[in-house]
Design an enzyme around this catalytic site. Structure first.
Site, PDB file in Angstrom:
ATOM      1  CB  SER A 190      35.445  74.274  58.506  1.00  0.00           C
ATOM      2  OG  SER A 190      35.357  75.672  58.256  1.00  0.00           O
ATOM      3  CB  CYS A 204      34.921  65.856  55.558  1.00  0.00           C
ATOM      4  SG  CYS A 204      34.534  65.231  53.908  1.00  0.00           S
ATOM      5  CG  PHE A 219      44.250  71.534  54.092  1.00  0.00           C
ATOM      6  CD1 PHE A 219      44.833  70.342  54.490  1.00  0.00           C
ATOM      7  CD2 PHE A 219      43.414  72.186  54.992  1.00  0.00           C
ATOM      8  CE1 PHE A 219      44.579  69.799  55.744  1.00  0.00           C
ATOM      9  CE2 PHE A 219      43.160  71.655  56.249  1.00  0.00           C
ATOM     10  CZ  PHE A 219      43.747  70.453  56.622  1.00  0.00           C
ATOM     11  CD  GLU A 278      44.838  79.963  51.684  1.00  0.00           C
ATOM     12  OE1 GLU A 278      44.488  80.531  52.733  1.00  0.00           O
ATOM     13  OE2 GLU A 278      44.014  79.413  50.890  1.00  0.00           O
TER      14      GLU A 278
END
Length: 500
Positions: free
Chosen positions: A227, A282, A150, A177
């Protein structure tokens, strides 16, 4: 009125047929603005079938055809920067300038894809034996799936699909989503550029769609960013199903500040890298390691700058940082700050009670700064993915590097120093895939590859750059001998071919 987001399959919008829908919120208001279709297994199969059919012709298309389409797409993407950025801000919450920045970084990979002809040239050795030539060529792998997070709904997909389709593959994108609209806008621009139907598909969905892509027999390769726990699952599952995989996981990026560093520059960098995009990236700096006696002064400088950051709706030009993606994520980030003092940290700034007037239901959180954090605390060990910066102390350079290398993550890291010898030693000794020297967020340009080490990457190849081209192609070696027309037939030879 609530907007509805569907799939893009075979060159057109395809309405969701599963009956399952997910909510998409405006993070600044907390209101549900959109509902997104969640694909069934049958819809996943339909998207993969469209991609497989398109590969039969796209995989053998000329490089001239592919690059001419990509050049047209690049022009359309450039002309629609603002429109894509507005979609990102509305669903992700990041400020407009930050959204424009991710589109710009995605454009770098489109630029690389437009020049794919030089990357696919191959090699030729002539006369390796008498009238024997050997050629090495690269060919597309087939249908590629991209599963993206996202936090960068435009940039991360563009790390993948431009190179994949430039190399002759077809692509099925499964975006997050939580903010799905940018992917559909990109699909429309690709169609407008003349990309044949089925070469690029967008499949909205959740875990059910992902699991089907990982096991689908017609998907040859999977690219993932997300992740670490999910990256590990993606890599293990897709590999077990015979697919090549690049799965980029989480991070805990450290910034080592030596006593000789320009502390003003280091503080500026720490604030930008820790709190930009609300820390939801990240490559954010989430841990500063202060060496020697500079810690107190550095923390004071970071605090002074952090207190001045303007937080507000992403579409407000005054805002420098927007809200977090969901209320649940905001609460999780806040929990690390709430528990920090109990685990020994000094809470210099606590942003957990922050709200914005007129937007009280938004997913707001302020900037938090934790000092003297221990390596066994939750705030240090976990990837928080929010605007929380931990400061740790080390007595020496060696102690600081050992602390960084002990982390299970190895995505990115940085050193701030005026000492070239120390910087060179750091870049050789630190265990991370991307290193910055007086650069806090060392994201490589498009023609170098992006990726970490240790628990930040599962698979052998990084994304984009040369690694990306290798990932989206397979090598083939062709050995050829054409006898001279005047040469008589040599008869049967049961021995090894003679190369000398």
């Amino acid at each position: 009125m609530t907007k509805t987001v569907h799939h893009w399959i075979g060159g057109k919008t395809v309405e969701g047929a599963s009956g399952d829908w997910g909510p998409v919120t405006d993070p600044a208001t907390g209101a549900v603005t959109t509902r997104v279709a969640l694909a069934s297994v049958e819809e996943v199969d339909r998207a993969v079938a469209a991609a497989r059919t398109a590969f039969q012709t796209w995989g053998t298309s000329s490089l001239a055809q592919r690059t001419s389409i990509l050049f047209r797409f690049r022009a359309l993407l450039d002309a629609n920067r603002d429109a894509i950025a507005e979609l990102i801000t509305a669903e992700h919450g990041k400020v407009h300038s930050d959204a424009l920045g991710e589109v710009a970084r995605g454009l770098e990979i489109v630029d690389l894809a437009c020049g794919i002809t030089t990357q696919l040239k191959g090699e030729l050795s002539t006369q390796v034996s008498n009238r024997v030539d050997v050629a090495a060529i690269r060919q597309p792998v087939g249908v590629v799936a991209g599963i993206t997070p996202f936090n960068f709904p435009a940039m991360v997909p563009m790390w993948m699909f431009p190179l994949a389709i430039a190399c002759g593959n077809t692509f099925v994108l499964k975006p997050s989503e939580k903010d799905p609209s940018a992917s559909l806008k990109i699909a429309e621009l690709l169609a407008e550029a003349g990309l044949p139907d089925g070469v690029f598909n967008v499949l909205q969905g959740d875990k059910a769609a992902v699991d089907r892509l990982l096991e689908h027999p017609d998907v040859s390769a999977v690219s993932f960013v997300g992740s670490t726990p999910i990256a590990r699952h993606i890599h293990a599952t897709a590999s077990a199903n015979g697919k090549r995989v690049q799965a980029l996981g989480g991070a805990k990026n450290h910034m080592l500040v030596l006593p000789d560093a320009d502390l003003d520059a280091a503080a500026d960098a720490a604030v930008s890298a820790a709190y930009g995009s609300a820390g939801e990236r990240c490559m954010a700096i989430s841990a500063v390691v202060a060496v020697g006696a500079v810690g107190d002064e550095l923390v004071d400088k970071i605090r002074e700058r952090a207190e001045k950051i303007k937080i507000g709706p992403g579409d407000d030009p005054v805002s420098e940082m927007g809200p977090l993606i969901t209320r649940a994520h905001r609460d999780k980030v806040a929990s690390y700050v709430h528990g920090a003092a109990d685990q020994g940290a000094d809470v210099v700034l606590d942003g957990t009670g922050y709200t914005v007037d007129g937007y009280e239901d938004g997913h707001w959180i302020g900037l938090s700064l934790l000092d003297k954090v221990s390596t066994d605390s939750d705030a240090y060990r976990d990837e928080i993915f929010g605007p929380v910066l931990c400061v740790l102390r080390a007595d020496t350079y060696e102690e600081g590097v050992a602390l960084i290398n002990a982390s299970p993550f190895g995505n990115g890291t940085a050193i701030f120093t005026r000492d070239g010898g120390a910087a060179r030693r750091f870049q050789m000794e630190v265990q991370a895939g991307m290193v910055g020297v007086n650069v806090p967020i060392p994201v490589p340009v498009g023609y170098h590859s992006f990726g970490g080490w240790k628990d930040s990457l599962f698979g052998d190849l990084h994304v984009y750059g040369n690694d990306g081209v290798q990932f989206y192609t397979r090598g083939k070696v062709v050995t050829t001998r054409w006898p001279d027309p005047s040469e008589p037939h040599g008869g049967v030879d049961l021995g090894f071919p003679r190369n000398h």
